[in-house]
Motif scaffolding. Sequence first.
Motif, PDB file in Angstrom:
ATOM      1  N   PHE A 121      -2.435  17.962 -20.597  1.00 20.90           N
ATOM      2  CA  PHE A 121      -2.519  18.503 -19.242  1.00 20.90           C
ATOM      3  C   PHE A 121      -1.136  18.517 -18.592  1.00 20.90           C
ATOM      4  O   PHE A 121      -0.355  17.587 -18.759  1.00 20.90           O
ATOM      5  N   LYS A 122      -0.878  19.562 -17.823  1.00 20.53           N
ATOM      6  CA  LYS A 122       0.390  19.620 -17.078  1.00 20.53           C
ATOM      7  C   LYS A 122       0.111  19.987 -15.621  1.00 20.53           C
ATOM      8  O   LYS A 122      -0.636  20.923 -15.355  1.00 20.53           O
ATOM      9  N   ALA A 123       0.709  19.247 -14.715  1.00 17.42           N
ATOM     10  CA  ALA A 123       0.631  19.600 -13.295  1.00 17.42           C
ATOM     11  C   ALA A 123       1.753  20.570 -12.979  1.00 17.42           C
ATOM     12  O   ALA A 123       2.907  20.320 -13.343  1.00 17.42           O
ATOM     13  N   ASP A 124       1.429  21.690 -12.319  1.00 18.35           N
ATOM     14  CA  ASP A 124       2.497  22.614 -11.889  1.00 18.35           C
ATOM     15  C   ASP A 124       3.278  21.989 -10.740  1.00 18.35           C
ATOM     16  O   ASP A 124       4.492  22.096 -10.663  1.00 18.35           O
ATOM     17  N   ILE A 125       2.545  21.329  -9.845  1.00 17.86           N
ATOM     18  CA  ILE A 125       3.184  20.560  -8.774  1.00 17.86           C
ATOM     19  C   ILE A 125       2.565  19.162  -8.813  1.00 17.86           C
ATOM     20  O   ILE A 125       1.352  19.015  -8.681  1.00 17.86           O
ATOM     21  N   ALA A 126       3.391  18.139  -9.050  1.00 23.20           N
ATOM     22  CA  ALA A 126       2.898  16.755  -9.105  1.00 23.20           C
ATOM     23  C   ALA A 126       3.386  16.012  -7.865  1.00 23.20           C
ATOM     24  O   ALA A 126       4.548  16.139  -7.478  1.00 23.20           O
ATOM     25  N   VAL A 127       2.484  15.257  -7.249  1.00 22.51           N
ATOM     26  CA  VAL A 127       2.846  14.462  -6.067  1.00 22.51           C
ATOM     27  C   VAL A 127       2.500  13.004  -6.357  1.00 22.51           C
ATOM     28  O   VAL A 127       1.368  12.686  -6.709  1.00 22.51           O
ATOM     29  N   LEU A 128       3.502  12.117  -6.221  1.00 20.59           N
ATOM     30  CA  LEU A 128       3.272  10.675  -6.362  1.00 20.59           C
ATOM     31  C   LEU A 128       3.612  10.028  -5.027  1.00 20.59           C
ATOM     32  O   LEU A 128       4.772  10.031  -4.600  1.00 20.59           O
ATOM     33  N   LEU A 129       2.595   9.499  -4.336  1.00 20.39           N
ATOM     34  CA  LEU A 129       2.796   9.002  -2.974  1.00 20.39           C
ATOM     35  C   LEU A 129       3.394   7.602  -2.945  1.00 20.39           C
ATOM     36  O   LEU A 129       4.256   7.299  -2.132  1.00 20.39           O
ATOM     37  N   ASN A 130       2.891   6.721  -3.810  1.00 15.60           N
ATOM     38  CA  ASN A 130       3.356   5.323  -3.817  1.00 15.60           C
ATOM     39  C   ASN A 130       2.725   4.611  -5.007  1.00 15.60           C
ATOM     40  O   ASN A 130       1.775   5.110  -5.604  1.00 15.60           O
ATOM     41  N   ILE A 131       3.271   3.457  -5.336  1.00  9.87           N
ATOM     42  CA  ILE A 131       2.684   2.622  -6.391  1.00  9.87           C
ATOM     43  C   ILE A 131       2.620   1.202  -5.838  1.00  9.87           C
ATOM     44  O   ILE A 131       3.652   0.592  -5.565  1.00  9.87           O
ATOM     45  N   ASP A 158      -4.245  -5.252 -17.540  1.00 15.98           N
ATOM     46  CA  ASP A 158      -3.799  -6.588 -17.974  1.00 15.98           C
ATOM     47  C   ASP A 158      -3.048  -7.339 -16.873  1.00 15.98           C
ATOM     48  O   ASP A 158      -2.147  -8.134 -17.159  1.00 15.98           O
ATOM     49  N   TYR A 159      -3.391  -7.047 -15.622  1.00 18.34           N
ATOM     50  CA  TYR A 159      -2.754  -7.700 -14.471  1.00 18.34           C
ATOM     51  C   TYR A 159      -1.232  -7.532 -14.460  1.00 18.34           C
ATOM     52  O   TYR A 159      -0.491  -8.391 -13.994  1.00 18.34           O
ATOM     53  N   LYS A 160      -0.760  -6.386 -15.030  1.00 13.85           N
ATOM     54  CA  LYS A 160       0.686  -6.125 -15.026  1.00 13.85           C
ATOM     55  C   LYS A 160       0.953  -4.870 -14.205  1.00 13.85           C
ATOM     56  O   LYS A 160       0.469  -3.788 -14.552  1.00 13.85           O
ATOM     57  N   LEU A 161       1.746  -5.003 -13.161  1.00 11.03           N
ATOM     58  CA  LEU A 161       2.049  -3.861 -12.299  1.00 11.03           C
ATOM     59  C   LEU A 161       2.782  -2.762 -13.061  1.00 11.03           C
ATOM     60  O   LEU A 161       2.551  -1.581 -12.842  1.00 11.03           O
ATOM     61  N   GLU A 162       3.646  -3.171 -14.029  1.00 12.14           N
ATOM     62  CA  GLU A 162       4.402  -2.130 -14.758  1.00 12.14           C
ATOM     63  C   GLU A 162       3.472  -1.252 -15.618  1.00 12.14           C
ATOM     64  O   GLU A 162       3.743  -0.072 -15.816  1.00 12.14           O
ATOM     65  N   ASN A 163       2.352  -1.812 -16.094  1.00 10.76           N
ATOM     66  CA  ASN A 163       1.392  -1.004 -16.869  1.00 10.76           C
ATOM     67  C   ASN A 163       0.732   0.037 -15.959  1.00 10.76           C
ATOM     68  O   ASN A 163       0.550   1.191 -16.337  1.00 10.76           O
ATOM     69  N   TYR A 164       0.376  -0.419 -14.767  1.00 11.73           N
ATOM     70  CA  TYR A 164      -0.257   0.473 -13.794  1.00 11.73           C
ATOM     71  C   TYR A 164       0.741   1.560 -13.358  1.00 11.73           C
ATOM     72  O   TYR A 164       0.410   2.741 -13.258  1.00 11.73           O
ATOM     73  N   ALA A 165       2.001   1.156 -13.145  1.00 14.81           N
ATOM     74  CA  ALA A 165       3.045   2.115 -12.741  1.00 14.81           C
ATOM     75  C   ALA A 165       3.258   3.165 -13.840  1.00 14.81           C
ATOM     76  O   ALA A 165       3.373   4.365 -13.559  1.00 14.81           O
ATOM     77  N   ALA A 166       3.260   2.716 -15.095  1.00  8.08           N
ATOM     78  CA  ALA A 166       3.452   3.659 -16.216  1.00  8.08           C
ATOM     79  C   ALA A 166       2.314   4.674 -16.237  1.00  8.08           C
ATOM     80  O   ALA A 166       2.506   5.863 -16.526  1.00  8.08           O
ATOM     81  N   SER A 167       1.134   4.203 -15.908  1.00  5.92           N
ATOM     82  CA  SER A 167      -0.037   5.075 -15.854  1.00  5.92           C
ATOM     83  C   SER A 167       0.151   6.151 -14.773  1.00  5.92           C
ATOM     84  O   SER A 167      -0.110   7.331 -14.993  1.00  5.92           O
TER      85      SER A 167
END
Length: 447
Positions: A170-180, A189-198
């Motif tokens: 899947f590809k977004a033509d316009i991607a918006v990331l508001l915050n992490i 696994d209670y790891k913020l970096e795993n969630y951020a990578a997602s």
Amino acid sequence: METNRIVILGAGESGVGAAMLAKKHGFDVFVSDFGAIADRYKSALEELNISFEEKQHTDNLILNATEVIKSPGIPATAPIIKALVKNKIPVISEIEFAKRYTKAKTICITGSNGKSTTTMLTYHILKNAGVNVGLGGNIGQSFAAQVSTTEFDWYVLEISSFMLDDMFDFKADIAVLLNITADHLDRYDYKLENYAASKMRIIQNQTENDVFIYCADDDETNKALKETKVNAKQYPFSIRKKIETGAYLENQTIHINTQPKQQLTMSITELALQGKHNIYNSMASGIVAKVLELRNETIRESMGNFKNIEHRLEFVAKISDVIYINDSKATNVNSTWYALESVGTDVVLIMGGVDKGNDYDMLKDLVRSKVRAIVCMGKDNKRIHEAFEDDVEIIVNTFSANEAVQVAYHLAKKGNTVLLSPACASFDLFKNYEDRGNQFKAAVKEL
């Protein structure tokens, strides 16, 4: 050659939509839900002659699939998913599947907080500007159902990290990331970096012809960007610093620049959505609108007359000079922080429910300065008592929306706000956050 078999796990909005689309394209379709299937979804499946099962997953009906589409709510640790992975059967999301069958372009909005509001606002602006646009993803009607029945030029899709985990081509033509911010860490696994990578998967497969819009003030986003190659054209937004190409705030005015000499300016007092977090949401939507070269007057008008979604900082009533606000959609700590930050008076805070490994530290300063009393609503409120016993004088336990509202009514003084902003999931006492919000509103109307 035999027909490819598509198995769909979960028969909610997204699962039934995927089943409709798969059936339309001639697949052999089977739907399996580990829980009970709601009547309206059952009759939709029956009408289409799609076979299904509920309250169980039958291995031999599932493990013969060519491909499996799973509901975002099913974790990778579920036994059936483990069995599929072991059998090397691809597992994808409804969004991934639906995108194969549409030429429409997509605006995909993700983030820990504000994504529903920003998705609705973006859709509102585009629709008012006459764009042939659909709304889907984590909100409203399923993307797949719309792809099977309608032709839109654009879709505005609210995308959760769970959906992103099952999106590959899947590809977004316009991607918006508001915050992490820390949310759903139990799935990572209670790891913020795993969630951020997602969350960063929102920009996977993007090319230099695509667009990435993000918050330059968000620490976790900036951290994740250092680890990620971005091919798309970038438009950051900030309320702290001036940004040449993107959006920024200066002297209470938003400036949006996506092309030279095409600036949009708007005073934050004219925005329909008030509060600091909503300046970010409005900037993100405004950049999308400018990228699509919509007229400034249209954008301004839509950003000024937008009505926010139910259960998100929703005004319910003013009774004996006390305001009641329903923010039941606040299922994580960060959402509750935003809610407290945007309320201008002293607060009686109703919170609690199913705790997802919450860290309440970020709320302490706001609770100390603004909250007169906390009314807990949930089966187990031990963590809330432990977190705030030094910051607020009164913490009371209640076990229903009605009881919580009655107690809050007696604790609130003139000029206060009673705010339902739980910071937790709702499944201990309610069907979902909507049910919780509706019960709260009904209880307030009975005062």
